[in-house]
Design a protein around this motif. Sequence first.
Motif, PDB file in Angstrom:
ATOM      1  N   ILE A 189     -18.229   3.560  57.062  1.00 49.61           N
ATOM      2  CA  ILE A 189     -18.045   2.996  55.730  1.00 49.61           C
ATOM      3  C   ILE A 189     -19.240   3.304  54.830  1.00 49.61           C
ATOM      4  O   ILE A 189     -19.059   3.690  53.657  1.00 49.61           O
ATOM      5  N   ASP A 190     -20.462   3.156  55.357  1.00 52.50           N
ATOM      6  CA  ASP A 190     -21.643   3.386  54.521  1.00 52.50           C
ATOM      7  C   ASP A 190     -21.747   4.839  54.085  1.00 52.50           C
ATOM      8  O   ASP A 190     -22.136   5.135  52.956  1.00 52.50           O
ATOM      9  N   ALA A 191     -21.394   5.756  54.993  1.00 55.72           N
ATOM     10  CA  ALA A 191     -21.436   7.183  54.644  1.00 55.72           C
ATOM     11  C   ALA A 191     -20.227   7.600  53.833  1.00 55.72           C
ATOM     12  O   ALA A 191     -20.221   8.662  53.209  1.00 55.72           O
ATOM     13  N   GLY A 192     -19.194   6.781  53.848  1.00 51.32           N
ATOM     14  CA  GLY A 192     -17.980   7.119  53.092  1.00 51.32           C
ATOM     15  C   GLY A 192     -17.240   8.305  53.689  1.00 51.32           C
ATOM     16  O   GLY A 192     -16.573   9.043  52.962  1.00 51.32           O
ATOM     17  N   GLN A 193     -17.349   8.477  55.016  1.00 53.98           N
ATOM     18  CA  GLN A 193     -16.720   9.626  55.654  1.00 53.98           C
ATOM     19  C   GLN A 193     -15.932   9.181  56.893  1.00 53.98           C
ATOM     20  O   GLN A 193     -16.213   8.133  57.482  1.00 53.98           O
ATOM     21  N   ALA A 194     -14.951  10.024  57.264  1.00 54.22           N
ATOM     22  CA  ALA A 194     -14.126   9.730  58.426  1.00 54.22           C
ATOM     23  C   ALA A 194     -13.915  10.998  59.238  1.00 54.22           C
ATOM     24  O   ALA A 194     -13.939  12.115  58.700  1.00 54.22           O
ATOM     25  N   VAL A 195     -13.717  10.803  60.537  1.00 55.26           N
ATOM     26  CA  VAL A 195     -13.396  11.897  61.447  1.00 55.26           C
ATOM     27  C   VAL A 195     -12.059  11.555  62.112  1.00 55.26           C
ATOM     28  O   VAL A 195     -11.898  10.463  62.655  1.00 55.26           O
ATOM     29  N   VAL A 196     -11.129  12.505  62.061  1.00 55.68           N
ATOM     30  CA  VAL A 196      -9.805  12.309  62.641  1.00 55.68           C
ATOM     31  C   VAL A 196      -9.743  13.034  63.978  1.00 55.68           C
ATOM     32  O   VAL A 196     -10.014  14.245  64.049  1.00 55.68           O
ATOM     33  N   ASN A 197      -9.422  12.319  65.052  1.00 50.90           N
ATOM     34  CA  ASN A 197      -9.279  12.897  66.387  1.00 50.90           C
ATOM     35  C   ASN A 197      -7.854  12.664  66.874  1.00 50.90           C
ATOM     36  O   ASN A 197      -7.407  11.516  66.984  1.00 50.90           O
ATOM     37  N   LEU A 198      -7.163  13.755  67.161  1.00 49.94           N
ATOM     38  CA  LEU A 198      -5.778  13.647  67.586  1.00 49.94           C
ATOM     39  C   LEU A 198      -5.496  14.701  68.657  1.00 49.94           C
ATOM     40  O   LEU A 198      -5.690  15.897  68.436  1.00 49.94           O
ATOM     41  N   HIS A 199      -5.078  14.243  69.834  1.00 46.36           N
ATOM     42  CA  HIS A 199      -4.750  15.146  70.950  1.00 46.36           C
ATOM     43  C   HIS A 199      -3.347  14.799  71.430  1.00 46.36           C
ATOM     44  O   HIS A 199      -3.088  13.688  71.898  1.00 46.36           O
ATOM     45  N   PHE A 200      -2.430  15.767  71.302  1.00 45.93           N
ATOM     46  CA  PHE A 200      -1.029  15.557  71.661  1.00 45.93           C
ATOM     47  C   PHE A 200      -0.680  16.451  72.837  1.00 45.93           C
ATOM     48  O   PHE A 200      -0.834  17.673  72.776  1.00 45.93           O
ATOM     49  N   GLU A 201      -0.208  15.868  73.923  1.00 44.99           N
ATOM     50  CA  GLU A 201       0.199  16.593  75.126  1.00 44.99           C
ATOM     51  C   GLU A 201       1.731  16.593  75.199  1.00 44.99           C
ATOM     52  O   GLU A 201       2.369  15.540  75.253  1.00 44.99           O
ATOM     53  N   THR A 202       2.339  17.805  75.188  1.00 46.82           N
ATOM     54  CA  THR A 202       3.801  17.885  75.126  1.00 46.82           C
ATOM     55  C   THR A 202       4.469  17.581  76.460  1.00 46.82           C
ATOM     56  O   THR A 202       5.591  17.079  76.495  1.00 46.82           O
ATOM     57  N   GLY A 203       3.810  17.914  77.566  1.00 47.29           N
ATOM     58  CA  GLY A 203       4.472  17.762  78.865  1.00 47.29           C
ATOM     59  C   GLY A 203       5.528  18.831  79.057  1.00 47.29           C
ATOM     60  O   GLY A 203       5.592  19.834  78.331  1.00 47.29           O
ATOM     61  N   LYS A 204       6.393  18.647  80.047  1.00 49.53           N
ATOM     62  CA  LYS A 204       7.428  19.627  80.368  1.00 49.53           C
ATOM     63  C   LYS A 204       8.658  19.428  79.483  1.00 49.53           C
ATOM     64  O   LYS A 204       8.947  18.336  79.023  1.00 49.53           O
ATOM     65  N   ARG A 205       9.390  20.530  79.291  1.00 47.62           N
ATOM     66  CA  ARG A 205      10.613  20.471  78.508  1.00 47.62           C
ATOM     67  C   ARG A 205      11.807  20.213  79.424  1.00 47.62           C
ATOM     68  O   ARG A 205      11.948  20.823  80.480  1.00 47.62           O
ATOM     69  N   TYR A 206      12.681  19.313  78.983  1.00 46.50           N
ATOM     70  CA  TYR A 206      13.893  19.012  79.721  1.00 46.50           C
ATOM     71  C   TYR A 206      14.998  20.003  79.342  1.00 46.50           C
ATOM     72  O   TYR A 206      14.944  20.651  78.294  1.00 46.50           O
ATOM     73  N   GLN A 207      16.004  20.102  80.179  1.00 46.23           N
ATOM     74  CA  GLN A 207      17.157  20.958  79.920  1.00 46.23           C
ATOM     75  C   GLN A 207      18.432  20.104  79.876  1.00 46.23           C
ATOM     76  O   GLN A 207      18.452  18.950  80.299  1.00 46.23           O
ATOM     77  N   PHE A 208      19.487  20.719  79.341  1.00 45.67           N
ATOM     78  CA  PHE A 208      20.785  20.062  79.401  1.00 45.67           C
ATOM     79  C   PHE A 208      21.269  20.059  80.849  1.00 45.67           C
ATOM     80  O   PHE A 208      21.114  21.048  81.578  1.00 45.67           O
ATOM     81  N   GLY A 209      21.882  18.953  81.239  1.00 47.20           N
ATOM     82  CA  GLY A 209      22.476  18.857  82.563  1.00 47.20           C
ATOM     83  C   GLY A 209      23.971  19.070  82.479  1.00 47.20           C
ATOM     84  O   GLY A 209      24.470  19.819  81.625  1.00 47.20           O
ATOM     85  N   GLN A 210      24.705  18.411  83.317  1.00 42.82           N
ATOM     86  CA  GLN A 210      26.156  18.557  83.346  1.00 42.82           C
ATOM     87  C   GLN A 210      26.759  18.062  82.032  1.00 42.82           C
ATOM     88  O   GLN A 210      26.372  17.026  81.501  1.00 42.82           O
ATOM     89  N   VAL A 211      27.730  18.839  81.518  1.00 39.53           N
ATOM     90  CA  VAL A 211      28.399  18.495  80.259  1.00 39.53           C
ATOM     91  C   VAL A 211      29.816  18.015  80.575  1.00 39.53           C
ATOM     92  O   VAL A 211      30.647  18.786  81.078  1.00 39.53           O
ATOM     93  N   ASP A 212      30.091  16.754  80.316  1.00 41.69           N
ATOM     94  CA  ASP A 212      31.418  16.174  80.536  1.00 41.69           C
ATOM     95  C   ASP A 212      32.103  15.956  79.195  1.00 41.69           C
ATOM     96  O   ASP A 212      31.533  15.338  78.286  1.00 41.69           O
ATOM     97  N   VAL A 213      33.328  16.478  79.077  1.00 39.04           N
ATOM     98  CA  VAL A 213      34.088  16.367  77.829  1.00 39.04           C
ATOM     99  C   VAL A 213      35.358  15.568  78.074  1.00 39.04           C
ATOM    100  O   VAL A 213      36.133  15.874  78.991  1.00 39.04           O
ATOM    101  N   GLU A 214      35.551  14.549  77.258  1.00 40.92           N
ATOM    102  CA  GLU A 214      36.755  13.717  77.331  1.00 40.92           C
ATOM    103  C   GLU A 214      37.632  14.055  76.138  1.00 40.92           C
ATOM    104  O   GLU A 214      37.329  13.675  75.005  1.00 40.92           O
ATOM    105  N   GLN A 215      38.719  14.809  76.373  1.00 47.68           N
ATOM    106  CA  GLN A 215      39.627  15.199  75.291  1.00 47.68           C
ATOM    107  C   GLN A 215      40.988  15.525  75.905  1.00 47.68           C
ATOM    108  O   GLN A 215      41.104  15.802  77.101  1.00 47.68           O
ATOM    109  N   ASP A 216      42.036  15.506  75.066  1.00 47.01           N
ATOM    110  CA  ASP A 216      43.389  15.718  75.576  1.00 47.01           C
ATOM    111  C   ASP A 216      44.203  16.651  74.680  1.00 47.01           C
ATOM    112  O   ASP A 216      45.419  16.502  74.556  1.00 47.01           O
ATOM    113  N   VAL A 217      43.524  17.632  74.058  1.00 51.13           N
ATOM    114  CA  VAL A 217      44.225  18.579  73.189  1.00 51.13           C
ATOM    115  C   VAL A 217      44.255  19.978  73.804  1.00 51.13           C
ATOM    116  O   VAL A 217      45.312  20.594  73.942  1.00 51.13           O
TER     117      VAL A 217
END
Length: 603
Positions: A189-217
Amino acid sequence: MKLKPEYRLGAVILTTLVMSTASPAAEKDKKEAEESPVKVSIQGAEPSLADNLRAYLPSLRNLKCESPAERIERYIVSAQPKLTKGAEAMGYFAAKFEMNSARQSNCWAFNIVVEPGPTVTVAKSNIRITGEGAKLEDFVQIASNPPYVTDEVLVTQKYEDFKTSLTRAASRLGYFDAEFVEREIQVNIDAGQAVVNLHFETGKRYQFGQVDVEQDVLASKYLKRYLRVEAGKDYDSDELLRQQRLLENSGYYSDVQISSNYQNVENNRVPVEIKTLRNKRYAYTGKLAYASDDGFTIEGGMNARWVNDKGHKLDTALLYTQSGYLKTGFKYIVPLWEPEHEYAGVDVSWIKSKDTIDFEGIPLATYLDQRKLEFNYNRRTESDWQQTAFISFFEEKFRLVIDGESIPDNTQLTLLGVRASKTKATDPLYPERGWRFSGELKGAHKSVLSDDTLMQTRLDAKYLHTFDNQAKVIARGALGATWVEQDSLMPQSLGFTTGGQDSVRGFDSNTLGELDEYGEVTGAKNLIVTSLEYEYPVTEKVSAAVFADAGSAFNDWGDYKLNVGAGVGVRYKSPLGPVRLDLAVPKDDTKDLHFYFSLGPDL
């Protein structure tokens, strides 16, 4: 009552903040202040800071003019930390506040005096994205636009928006284990300055699994043509949205719900459930119009959204005018491998008409009997152009009867051609801006099951623009040209004519064209039509219109005359689209009044 200023700790202090601020619009409903008779005035703060302070204040909803002084005092005490947060969110970390209450006009009023002090600026931003997705274009793009540049005022909403963009991207792309390893803003506050620290870890990517479709056409074999989400593909919620739109736009289903079953994730694969509700199998359309020359025109149609479990479709149509013109037919549609983009079709149509006149005291009648069978391939491009290639078998029987004597003229053609069209509008029913364009090129040769050799092209365009005062201008035009081999004849129904409601108003329908030896209008080789219309709103639903049309159908580009018509009209905004009532006269005979009625969108 008066709350004394609360001074924050002096000296040189390094404060670490884990922010969770929200935008003023999300933090508080601005209408709350209007729902309380208690007024708030803020002095000493520039407008954006004053707005933010007002947004951060506790709700005034429960304060009334008759509220006791103790209730008002508790409100002032609770307001102090809120004001501090509101100021810090705008970069004012040394702000001081003095809040007073008083009775004005038999009600309470608050006055807040602000000493904002200097703003805090960002000295440095340390932004890091790590993990499997760090090099993915979406995260690279976000990282390339950090929330602050050096010496920028620390408005914490930008920091929150940046964090939100990261978490939304991770959720959309299937990085469900993503987390912030570090997220802090260090403020001196006295110096009137700020430091922004941000570290984002994505991790592993998921995939689509089984696709179930409910339809009657659709049968499963043909349903696969409509499925774009497949097991093993990288997860992307945008793909789920595109899948939903594809099934909805097929016309088979009235409702499509797609959900990811996160509870049953196995080996980083998310099962997908698609539930549909079948649409009504049949839909019906109708249109009624009136023109003073043709009388009433009735159009009707039936659409079978699916004929079988292959997803084939059927459209039937009927058009009849009181003057004796009949057109009917059907279109059979077969969706192909990418049904959202391409399909094959079979079009069958039959036209029959009769016209009678008195030619110099001699009764004269014309009869037209036309049949057409067309096979076409259709595709829609990514830029929304509808393209068609077709082969059409065309047979026309034309008969002229003069005083009981019949003169036949029969034509058979095999036409090959292409069409292209596109409509771009802000709204399908009531567009404020937009345009429509269509073009066709077709030809026949005597060596290919045809009596004549010819080539013909036609272009149609329409443009609409609405001004700030809701006045509207509509311009349209058409051009057509035909090349016919010297010893060939122009088939009656392939020739161009104009005049009438959708071409040149002020003239009877299709009465502008070349004349034969009996004074009958025949199809011409070339066509030109222009129109300009201006609409001005009278009420919310009613507009007045003025227009001028010009056009001609002729054989020689070096020798033609434009026929001009003009008129006035009324437009009414109905739930089904604009209702149009027009009165028009030809330029050369202002006593020849024509009336037109129509219903439907402008584009």
